[in-house]
Design an enzyme around this catalytic site. Structure first.
Site, short mmCIF file in Angstrom:
data_model
loop_
_atom_site.label_atom_id
_atom_site.label_comp_id
_atom_site.label_asym_id
_atom_site.label_seq_id
_atom_site.Cartn_x
_atom_site.Cartn_y
_atom_site.Cartn_z
N SER A 42 1.26 -0.81 0.01
CA SER A 42 0.35 0.25 -0.19
C SER A 42 0.93 1.50 -0.20
O SER A 42 1.62 1.03 -0.89
CB SER A 42 -1.20 -0.20 1.15
OG SER A 42 -1.52 1.08 1.60
N ASP A 154 -5.60 -3.29 -1.76
CA ASP A 154 -4.55 -3.62 -1.04
C ASP A 154 -3.94 -4.08 0.12
O ASP A 154 -4.22 -5.31 0.46
CB ASP A 154 -5.00 -2.48 -0.01
CG ASP A 154 -3.79 -2.10 1.08
OD1 ASP A 154 -3.52 -2.63 1.26
OD2 ASP A 154 -4.37 -0.06 1.05
#
Length: 256
Positions: A42, A154
């Site tokens: 991320s 993510d």
């Protein structure tokens, strides 16, 4: 020095808390710590990608301070996320000059999650912007990315601090940067609610899986929401890294 003469970094997810990675990289630059590779999830993937593309810690600090949210936040017409992520992707393309992961001087591994199969996906080839955009697709906030027949979100959903991938660089050791999962006490927007929900899930994951790095950096963060938060997060990362620089340098030199 060859790649194996340095350390490998594992940079965690964590939204805006990920600015601490910039402070860590600033400190490492100052002490000329050689980096053999970076594994990022991320926000850790985003910061790692820019650093591996040739930006210094100081460059990244300036970029973080001078890039307003409107440059990377765009409302989505999709039903799969509040933000389309097109602006973020275009910004990443610009910053990385449209390069592929194979072009990087410092190797990078990016973590994403196949939301349909509940599987971790490691990306080490192809467009840098595409890979980072997928890894930073916070569920509910950014629309997922369709890549190679998979629907990706993510990386922090399954692997917040990708130490396992950093080990694959066969460096002198692994330095992990964990931005933490401290919960905010005040909700003022739907984004706060989404981030809080994600942090609660991350906290539960953390209870069952310790970060097993050779050196673990966990900055103390003040989560007060104000205009100086980016600066404070970077400073916290720098301070936390400085505290363990002797350990990191000893690891690089092979001294006890």
């Amino acid at each position: 020095m060859g790649r194996e003469a340095g350390v490998a970094l594992a940079l965690s997810s964590g939204g805006t808390r990920g600015f601490v990675h910039i402070g860590v990289l600033k400190a490492m630059d100052r002490h000329h710590v050689p980096i053999s590779g970076i594994a990022g999830s991320s926000m850790g993937a985003l910061i790692g990608a820019l650093y591996c593309s040739g930006y210094s810690g100081l460059d990244l600090e300036e970029m973080a301070k001078s890039t307003p949210r409107k440059h990377y936040m765009d409302v989505s017409v999709s039903k799969m996320g509040l933000l389309a992520g097109t602006k973020l992707h275009d910004l990443l393309l610009k910053w990385t000059h449209g390069k592929n992961l194979e072009d990087l001087a410092i190797p990078l591994k990016v973590v994403a999650v196949d939301i349909e199969r509940a599987e971790q996906v490691t990306i080490s080839e192809g467009g840098i912007a595409d890979a980072v955009r997928a890894s930073a697709s916070i569920p509910g906030m950014f629309s997922p990315v369709r890549r190679g027949g998979r629907l990706l979100v993510d990386g922090g959903v399954l692997n917040r601090v990708p130490v396992d991938l950093a080990r694959e660089f066969h460096a002198k050791g692994v330095v992990a940067v964990d931005t933490g999962v401290d919960l905010a006490t005040r909700m003022t927007s739907m984004f706060d609610v989404l981030f809080q929900t994600f942090d609660i899930m991350a906290r539960e994951l953390r209870r069952y899986e310790r970060v097993r790095a050779d050196v673990l950096i966990q900055p103390n963060l003040d989560l007060t929401r104000d205009a100086d938060r980016t600066r404070r997060f970077i400073a916290a990362g720098e301070e936390a890294c400085e505290a363990v620089i002797p350990q990191i340098l000893s690891m690089v030199r092979g001294t006890p």
